[in-house]
Scaffold this motif. Structure first.
Motif, short mmCIF file in Angstrom:
data_model
loop_
_atom_site.label_atom_id
_atom_site.label_comp_id
_atom_site.label_asym_id
_atom_site.label_seq_id
_atom_site.Cartn_x
_atom_site.Cartn_y
_atom_site.Cartn_z
N GLN A 11 0.82 -1.21 0.00
CA GLN A 11 0.00 0.00 0.00
C GLN A 11 0.86 1.26 0.00
O GLN A 11 0.52 2.25 -0.65
N SER A 15 0.56 3.91 -3.11
CA SER A 15 0.04 5.26 -2.86
C SER A 15 0.88 6.35 -3.53
O SER A 15 0.53 7.52 -3.48
N ASP A 63 -4.96 14.03 -3.03
CA ASP A 63 -4.75 13.33 -1.77
C ASP A 63 -5.06 11.86 -1.99
O ASP A 63 -5.90 11.52 -2.84
N SER A 64 -4.39 11.00 -1.25
CA SER A 64 -4.70 9.57 -1.29
C SER A 64 -4.07 8.92 -0.08
O SER A 64 -3.14 9.47 0.53
N VAL A 66 -4.41 5.27 2.92
CA VAL A 66 -5.04 4.08 3.47
C VAL A 66 -5.76 4.48 4.75
O VAL A 66 -5.16 5.05 5.64
N ARG A 67 -7.05 4.19 4.80
CA ARG A 67 -7.82 4.46 6.03
C ARG A 67 -7.67 3.32 7.03
O ARG A 67 -7.59 3.55 8.23
N ALA A 68 -7.65 2.08 6.52
CA ALA A 68 -7.54 0.92 7.41
C ALA A 68 -6.97 -0.25 6.62
O ALA A 68 -7.18 -0.36 5.41
N GLU A 84 -8.77 -0.53 3.08
CA GLU A 84 -9.70 0.55 2.72
C GLU A 84 -8.85 1.76 2.33
O GLU A 84 -8.05 2.25 3.13
N VAL A 85 -9.00 2.21 1.08
CA VAL A 85 -8.19 3.30 0.56
C VAL A 85 -9.07 4.39 -0.03
O VAL A 85 -10.23 4.16 -0.35
N TYR A 86 -8.48 5.57 -0.17
CA TYR A 86 -9.20 6.71 -0.75
C TYR A 86 -8.27 7.48 -1.67
O TYR A 86 -7.05 7.45 -1.51
N SER A 98 -13.71 12.00 -5.96
CA SER A 98 -13.31 11.36 -4.72
C SER A 98 -13.66 9.89 -4.83
O SER A 98 -14.81 9.55 -5.13
N GLU A 100 -13.43 6.08 -3.01
CA GLU A 100 -13.19 5.25 -1.84
C GLU A 100 -13.43 3.81 -2.24
O GLU A 100 -14.41 3.50 -2.93
#
Length: 129
Positions: A11, A15, A63-64, A66-68, A84-86, A98, A100
């Motif tokens: 990840q 990213s 912006d980018s 990893v949330r979890a 979980e990525v954005y 955007s 997700e």
């Protein structure tokens, strides 16, 4: 290194500008990729081509990250990873969107052998569909 360590490194590379290196390092040659709409793609080289096409369509990444991320490691290098990525991206000719998504990856011998993405398809105006 644990499966979670490998997944976090993948990840980290994905990213940034080393996303193709991430695929070379962590994807099996015969990886199967299933997109959120159900389309299925096979092979590391196919995935690299798809990523390159995506990168060519990007005007700017705002912006980018990893949330979890979590891993269920059954043996060394084998198991399941959920990430979980954005991304907040402007695409050439499309505008800002955007995105997700959640990637569910099956790993064997330190490589992703199957990856399925779950996401909402953004519309062309930057709003979620």
């Amino acid at each position: 290194m644990t499966l979670l360590d490998h997944a976090q490194r993948l990840q980290d590379l994905a990213s940034g500008p080393k996303i193709l290196e991430a695929v070379d390092t962590y994807y099996a040659d015969d990886v199967e990729i299933v997109e959120g709409d159900g389309q299925t793609f096979h092979g590391k080289e196919t995935q690299k081509g798809r990523i390159q096409s995506w990168m060519d369509s990007v005007e700017e990444i705002h912006d980018s990250g990893v949330r979890a991320i979590a891993a269920n490691e059954t043996t060394s290098g084998t198991g399941t990873v959920l990430a979980e990525v954005y991304s907040d991206v402007t695409f050439t000719g499309v505008g800002r969107q955007s995105i997700e998504e959640v990637a569910v990856q099956r790993w064997e011998d330190g490589k992703v052998v199957h990856e399925r993405f779950y996401y909402n398809m953004p519309s062309g105006d930057g709003a979620e569909a």
